[in-house]
Motif scaffolding. Structure first.
Motif, mmCIF file in Angstrom:
data_model
loop_
_atom_site.group_PDB
_atom_site.id
_atom_site.type_symbol
_atom_site.label_atom_id
_atom_site.label_comp_id
_atom_site.label_asym_id
_atom_site.label_seq_id
_atom_site.Cartn_x
_atom_site.Cartn_y
_atom_site.Cartn_z
ATOM 1 N N GLN A 78 0.791 -1.347 0.085
ATOM 2 C CA GLN A 78 -0.079 -0.103 -0.032
ATOM 3 C C GLN A 78 0.849 1.135 0.070
ATOM 4 O O GLN A 78 0.505 2.087 -0.584
ATOM 5 C CB GLN A 78 -1.000 0.021 1.155
ATOM 6 N N HIS A 106 0.456 4.315 -2.803
ATOM 7 C CA HIS A 106 0.252 5.610 -2.536
ATOM 8 C C HIS A 106 1.343 6.616 -2.679
ATOM 9 O O HIS A 106 1.182 7.481 -3.375
ATOM 10 C CB HIS A 106 0.434 5.470 -0.783
ATOM 11 N N LEU A 140 -8.642 11.580 -2.950
ATOM 12 C CA LEU A 140 -7.964 10.143 -2.979
ATOM 13 C C LEU A 140 -6.916 9.906 -2.159
ATOM 14 O O LEU A 140 -6.681 8.998 -1.422
ATOM 15 C CB LEU A 140 -7.934 9.934 -4.278
ATOM 16 N N GLN A 141 -5.873 10.861 -2.131
ATOM 17 C CA GLN A 141 -4.631 10.551 -1.150
ATOM 18 C C GLN A 141 -5.119 10.617 0.272
ATOM 19 O O GLN A 141 -4.549 9.689 0.957
ATOM 20 C CB GLN A 141 -3.743 12.071 -1.313
ATOM 21 N N SER A 143 -6.780 7.310 0.532
ATOM 22 C CA SER A 143 -5.643 6.141 0.766
ATOM 23 C C SER A 143 -5.094 5.737 1.612
ATOM 24 O O SER A 143 -4.968 4.759 2.242
ATOM 25 C CB SER A 143 -4.798 6.416 -0.521
ATOM 26 N N ASP A 194 -7.270 4.993 5.060
ATOM 27 C CA ASP A 194 -7.703 3.451 5.085
ATOM 28 C C ASP A 194 -6.486 2.519 5.180
ATOM 29 O O ASP A 194 -6.611 1.741 5.963
ATOM 30 C CB ASP A 194 -8.153 3.293 3.653
ATOM 31 N N ALA A 195 -5.315 3.051 4.723
ATOM 32 C CA ALA A 195 -4.133 2.159 4.989
ATOM 33 C C ALA A 195 -3.727 2.185 6.496
ATOM 34 O O ALA A 195 -3.268 1.274 7.145
ATOM 35 C CB ALA A 195 -2.903 2.428 4.287
ATOM 36 N N ASN A 250 -12.446 2.741 3.387
ATOM 37 C CA ASN A 250 -12.270 3.450 2.439
ATOM 38 C C ASN A 250 -13.981 3.281 1.729
ATOM 39 O O ASN A 250 -14.412 2.170 1.640
ATOM 40 C CB ASN A 250 -11.447 2.822 1.139
ATOM 41 N N THR A 258 -10.112 0.972 -4.674
ATOM 42 C CA THR A 258 -8.997 1.503 -3.876
ATOM 43 C C THR A 258 -8.822 2.859 -4.283
ATOM 44 O O THR A 258 -8.726 3.231 -5.579
ATOM 45 C CB THR A 258 -7.820 0.566 -3.855
ATOM 46 N N PRO A 259 -8.567 3.815 -3.467
ATOM 47 C CA PRO A 259 -8.204 5.066 -3.868
ATOM 48 C C PRO A 259 -6.741 5.487 -4.621
ATOM 49 O O PRO A 259 -6.977 6.017 -5.640
ATOM 50 C CB PRO A 259 -8.236 5.750 -2.451
ATOM 51 N N ALA A 260 -5.961 4.231 -4.384
ATOM 52 C CA ALA A 260 -4.838 4.630 -5.191
ATOM 53 C C ALA A 260 -5.194 4.165 -6.818
ATOM 54 O O ALA A 260 -4.602 4.820 -7.542
ATOM 55 C CB ALA A 260 -3.660 3.663 -4.562
ATOM 56 N N ARG A 261 -5.851 3.125 -6.774
ATOM 57 C CA ARG A 261 -6.406 2.815 -7.975
ATOM 58 C C ARG A 261 -7.199 3.867 -8.811
ATOM 59 O O ARG A 261 -6.696 4.266 -10.041
ATOM 60 C CB ARG A 261 -7.288 1.602 -8.156
#
Length: 397
Positions: free
Chosen positions: A51, A55, A153-154, A157, A160-161, A167, A172-175
């Motif tokens: 993750q 990120h 989104l950052q 991400s 959530d991590a 999330n 996933t926010p990174a996607r």
């Protein structure tokens, strides 16, 4: 003032390249150890390593490159003075603080890490808005919206991590951050690639019409945005697959009208065409992944390494040469870097697709090629970006 603080592209292109090397090298070390059945007793990051990798490549490397481009391009678009000096240094310091906070997140309070990491996209969005709003050019406010969404989104991400909250999004926010970067490339790359191509062809004495701003261009961007929105909303697989495929095909048709086959003599141009082609190919692979024909991470890495990596390095080199008054011809090492990035994308995608046995070697090889490519970029551009002196082998002033 120091040359590196006179334009946003200088300090942030340096930051993007340096962090792209550092973050990928750290990931490569962890990956090599992990694949050999070992692990580190202590890590400075509180996030799971995979993750952290996602990120940092999206919101560390990717957002730094976006900042360098927009802080240079927006003043030209709206006719205002660029951010420079102490305000620019402050933006860079906030970006670096976010990287350090995440990098040492195991030893810091999670809410503090999240707050520090969120400062940069917020500061960048405010800075761009302060340039665009007085110029009364609402069409350019789209870049502020994109930076704001990347910042949201950052936060999602990292939150959530770090297990601060769940999330709420379908993906996933990174996607989704990758998809937003790809959408930004589809939009801005669709402006600069045909324009640069037309200008170069005219200088070569080739009178051709390069299609720009047509209903096909607008339609391709619209279906691309629809595909990204449908994926973010968790639309049914059938609809997502259709939209991904439609976006890929529309972008390929759009690209075919820009005479890319005539740009083979100039790497600064063909790299932009190649990057745009990889954007389109990524949508087609995502369609295949949705219907189960491909592993999704394979399609995503065609975007991250191929589309984002190739296009970012292509744009960074073009902007650096143009804004430092040099000839618009790619230096030799830069041309090699383009090829290595494209090769890294092919290896990362083709290796796992051919056989599961190639999965680990493909990951390690692609990561190594990425690091070497960015080192070659810095070899050509570090002095050019950091000072007013010509860089050796840069292609001339």
């Amino acid at each position: 003032m120091p040359a590196v603080l006179t334009y946003g592209f200088r300090i942030f292109f340096l930051a993007a390249a340096a962090w792209g090397i550092t973050a990928m090298a750290l990931w490569l070390v962890w990956l090599a150890v992990h694949l050999n059945g070992a692990d580190f007793a202590v890590l400075s990051i509180a996030l799971p390593p995979f993750q952290w990798h996602a990120h940092e490549m999206v919101f560390g490397f990717g957002l730094a490159a976006v900042a360098g481009f927009l802080l240079t391009a927006v003043p030209n678009w709206v006719g205002c003075a660029p951010v420079r000096g102490l305000p620019l240094a402050g933006l860079a310091a906030v970006w670096l603080a976010g990287r350090l906070a995440v990098g040492f997140s195991a030893w810091l309070p999670a809410p503090l890490v999240l707050a520090v990491d969120a400062l940069f996209p917020l500061a960048l969005a405010v800075t761009l808005a302060r340039q665009i709003v007085p110029a009364r050019q609402p069409r350019n406010l789209g870049v502020v919206a994109v930076v704001t969404l990347l910042g949201l989104l950052q936060v999602l991400s990292l939150g959530d991590a770090l297990a601060l909250f769940d999330n709420p999004l379908a993906q996933t926010p990174a996607r989704l951050g990758v998809e937003l970067l790809v959408l930004l490339i589809a939009i801005i790359g669709g402006r600069i690639t045909p324009a640069f191509t037309r200008n170069w062809l005219v200088r070569q004495g080739q009178e051709v019409t390069v299609a720009m701003g047509t209903w096909l261009d607008r339609g391709a961007v619209a279906v691309t945005a629809a595909a990204v929105l449908a994926d973010a909303a968790g639309a049914p697989d059938g609809l997502r697959a259709v939209l991904f495929a439609a976006a890929g095909l529309a972008l390929l048709v759009r690209l075919s009208r820009w005479h890319g086959r005539r740009t083979g003599a100039e790497p600064l141009l063909w790299v932009l065409h190649a990057g745009y082609a990889l954007v389109a190919a990524g949508f087609l692979l995502m369609a295949a992944a949705v219907v189960g024909l491909l592993v999704e991470s394979t399609a995503l890495h065609l975007w991250t390494i191929g589309a984002v990596g190739v296009m970012v390095v292509g744009v960074m080199s073009r902007v650096a040469l143009g804004h430092t008054g040099r000839a618009l011809t790619a230096p030799r090492l830069t041309t090699v870097a383009y090829g290595l990035l494209a090769l890294a994308a092919v290896v990362r995608v083709a290796g796992p697709a051919l056989s599961p046995a190639f999965y680990s070697p493909a990951l390690l090889t692609a990561a190594g090629l990425w690091v070497v490519a960015l080192l070659l970029f810095l070899a050509d551009y570090a002095v050019m970006l950091a000072t007013d002196r010509p860089a050796a082998g840069s292609g001339g002033a």
